[in-house]
Enzyme design. Structure first.
Site, PDB file in Angstrom:
ATOM      1  N   ASP A   1      -3.091   4.880   2.963  1.00 22.53           N
ATOM      2  CA  ASP A   1      -3.297   5.286   4.362  1.00 22.53           C
ATOM      3  C   ASP A   1      -2.792   6.709   4.552  1.00 22.53           C
ATOM      4  O   ASP A   1      -1.680   7.041   4.107  1.00 22.53           O
ATOM      5  CB  ASP A   1      -2.541   4.362   5.328  1.00 22.53           C
ATOM      6  CG  ASP A   1      -3.061   2.931   5.293  1.00 22.53           C
ATOM      7  OD1 ASP A   1      -4.194   2.727   4.814  1.00 22.53           O
ATOM      8  OD2 ASP A   1      -2.332   2.029   5.743  1.00 22.53           O
ATOM      9  N   ASP A  24       1.571   4.956   2.032  1.00 23.30           N
ATOM     10  CA  ASP A  24       1.292   5.705   3.259  1.00 23.30           C
ATOM     11  C   ASP A  24       1.800   7.139   3.132  1.00 23.30           C
ATOM     12  O   ASP A  24       2.907   7.378   2.618  1.00 23.30           O
ATOM     13  CB  ASP A  24       1.979   5.057   4.460  1.00 23.30           C
ATOM     14  CG  ASP A  24       1.557   3.612   4.659  1.00 23.30           C
ATOM     15  OD1 ASP A  24       0.386   3.308   4.373  1.00 23.30           O
ATOM     16  OD2 ASP A  24       2.396   2.802   5.089  1.00 23.30           O
ATOM     17  N   ASP A  80       0.852  -1.175   0.000  1.00 28.38           N
ATOM     18  CA  ASP A  80       0.000   0.000   0.000  1.00 28.38           C
ATOM     19  C   ASP A  80       0.894   1.233   0.000  1.00 28.38           C
ATOM     20  O   ASP A  80       2.126   1.129  -0.064  1.00 28.38           O
ATOM     21  CB  ASP A  80      -0.950  -0.003   1.207  1.00 28.38           C
ATOM     22  CG  ASP A  80      -0.188  -0.099   2.529  1.00 28.38           C
ATOM     23  OD1 ASP A  80       1.047   0.068   2.538  1.00 28.38           O
ATOM     24  OD2 ASP A  80      -0.839  -0.329   3.568  1.00 28.38           O
TER      25      ASP A  80
END
Length: 477
Positions: free
Chosen positions: A402, A314, A312
């Site tokens: 995120d 961040d 992912d």
């Protein structure tokens, strides 16, 4: 009466050393500290070799300590030597070169420390021919390897850790992340659980996940965003063996997160490239600038550590105006919704309160405002195109993003934590155990001085802890 003049004092000539070897001379190699193991070598030979090394400008320690960089032994029984070394209670043993006498003789011939080669090393081997290295319990004392030799295992552990982070179950989240961090530091591939004997931070639950992953290639159901091990085990015991089995089962009701996990599984389970991370950075930057022009945006996580691919992406986002950071995330979320780019969102408002610090209890997650998103990334935004699946002609993909938004005066602490939470958590353990300090994503508190220590950069935090600064790309996280 004349007094006889006293005869001048005779200068004593220095005694020759045993074997004709001169005594201590100037140290020429400051970065090398030797320790000669007396076992098997004998006291007299050790004394002779010590004097020989010192005569050539080497620094030789009389006692094995954390200052030693090279341990030299004539004992070729690796297992007994390492058992003896581990019994010396030396914390820096994993960083030392443990060498046979050949390295010493080569260095004496050259008159300088020669490069350490494989033939010089004395390594212990277990039942599966895997080096049983001593691995520090602190991630801040381990540098990550350039190649992850245990990707299947670490992927399974990290998916579970993220699942528990969403569910705010910090104990399991931390346990799986610590286990993954240790496995990433290993220079060998784990083929069975016996290969992990003696390694720190591998608890019962982590080993159970590893065993299943080694047996079945990966933990299928737990690789889905929002599915934890209990749910996965329940499904498996119920006779379900595939995603289609789960989706077709009449008694299973998926929550919103699990629905998104199955819907976007192909994209989310595929690695995100550095180019895609940069494109998402531009997208988030545009969104936050629409909220406030003075925003500060930083890419964190694995990509800040230099990784080419990740699970992912961040980001830390904040502003220099106190209090205004609390509105940034809701503004970004609204902007992405308007653009039709938000596929999933979970927002957690800030519960940060400086009055409640320092925290004497371990907390796996910070109290800053944060959101966990699945974002639609268009291929036209990515330099070189999407890292898509073969035959996928959609022109876009879903990516996990995120965002965390700390106040500006907490920025350095949040940046350290979010660049590699496992690394920061071990820094926290190191601070508490070795420095009598309390560190987390919010602050650093000196219990001895009873005061908070200010930091505007990560280097400030390392300096407070008395540690050598480790660049993001060297952190074992």
């Amino acid at each position: 009466m004349l007094r006889a003049r006293a005869a001048p004092a005779m200068r004593k000539k220095p005694r020759p050393q045993a074997g004709g070897v001169p005594g201590r001379e100037e140290v020429r190699f400051q970065g090398v500290r030797l320790y000669l193991v007396e076992r098997k070598m004998g006291r007299s030979r050790r004394s002779f070799l010590t004097q020989l090394a010192r005569s050539k400008g080497f620094m030789v320690e009389d006692v094995l300590s954390d200052a030693v960089t090279h341990v030299v032994s004539e004992d070729c029984q690796a297992s007994s030597l390492w058992t003896w070394l581990r019994g010396r209670d030396v914390k820096n043993l994993p960083a030392m070169h443990v060498l046979g006498i050949s390295w010493f003789t080569d260095s004496m011939k050259e008159g300088k420390p020669v490069a350490v080669e494989t033939r010089h090393l004395i390594e212990v081997y277990g039942t599966s021919s895997t080096p049983l290295l001593t691995v520090s319990q602190y991630a801040c004392k381990r540098r990550t390897t350039t190649v992850n030799n245990n990707k299947i295992l670490t992927d399974a552990l990290e998916v579970l850790a993220e699942s528990y982070e969403f569910k705010e179950i910090p104990g399991r989240c931390l346990a799986f992340r610590r286990a993954s961090s240790v496995l990433k530091s290993l220079p060998w591939a784990v083929r069975c659980l016996r290969d992990t004997e003696g390694l720190p931070c591998l608890g019962e639950h982590s080993k159970a996940v590893m065993e299943k992953s080694l047996s079945f290639g990966n933990a299928l159901f737990t690789s889905v965003f929002g599915v934890g091990p209990k749910t996965a085990e329940k499904w498996y015991r119920g006779g379900l063996r595939s995603f289609s089995d789960v989706l077709a089962a009449p008694g299973i009701h998926l929550n919103r997160m699990q629905q998104s996990g199955f819907l976007h599984y192909g994209d989310i389970s595929r690695a995100v490239s550095k180019a895609e991370a940069r494109a998402l950075g531009n997208l988030i930057d545009e969104a936050v600038r629409a909220v406030t022009p003075d925003a500060v945006l930083a890419l964190t996580g694995g990509f800040r550590r230099g990784k080419e691919f990740g699970h992912d992406v961040d980001f830390i986002v904040t502003t220099r105006e106190p209090g205004k950071e609390e509105k940034l995330l809701t503004g970004i979320i609204e902007r992405l919704k308007q653009q039709g780019l938000l596929l999933y969102c979970e927002y957690n408002a800030s519960t940060f309160d400086m009055v409640k610090l320092p925290s004497h209890q371990f907390e796996a997650m910070d109290h800053f405002a944060k959101c966990f998103l699945i974002v639609r990334l268009e291929g036209g935004r990515v330099e070189g195109g999407l890292h898509g699946a073969e035959g996928d002609g959609r022109g876009w993909r879903a990516v996990r993003v995120d965002l965390v938004s700390p106040p500006m005066d907490r920025y350095a602490f949040a940046l350290l934590g979010w660049t590699g939470s496992r690394f920061e958590r071990d820094l926290r353990r190191f601070a508490r155990a070795e420095r009598r300090m309390l560190l987390d994503n919010h602050t650093l508190y000196d219990k001895t001085k009873k005061e908070f220590l200010a930091a505007t950069t990560e280097k400030d935090i390392f300096a407070h802890l008395g540690l050598e600064y480790i660049e993001p790309w060297q952190r074992n996280a």
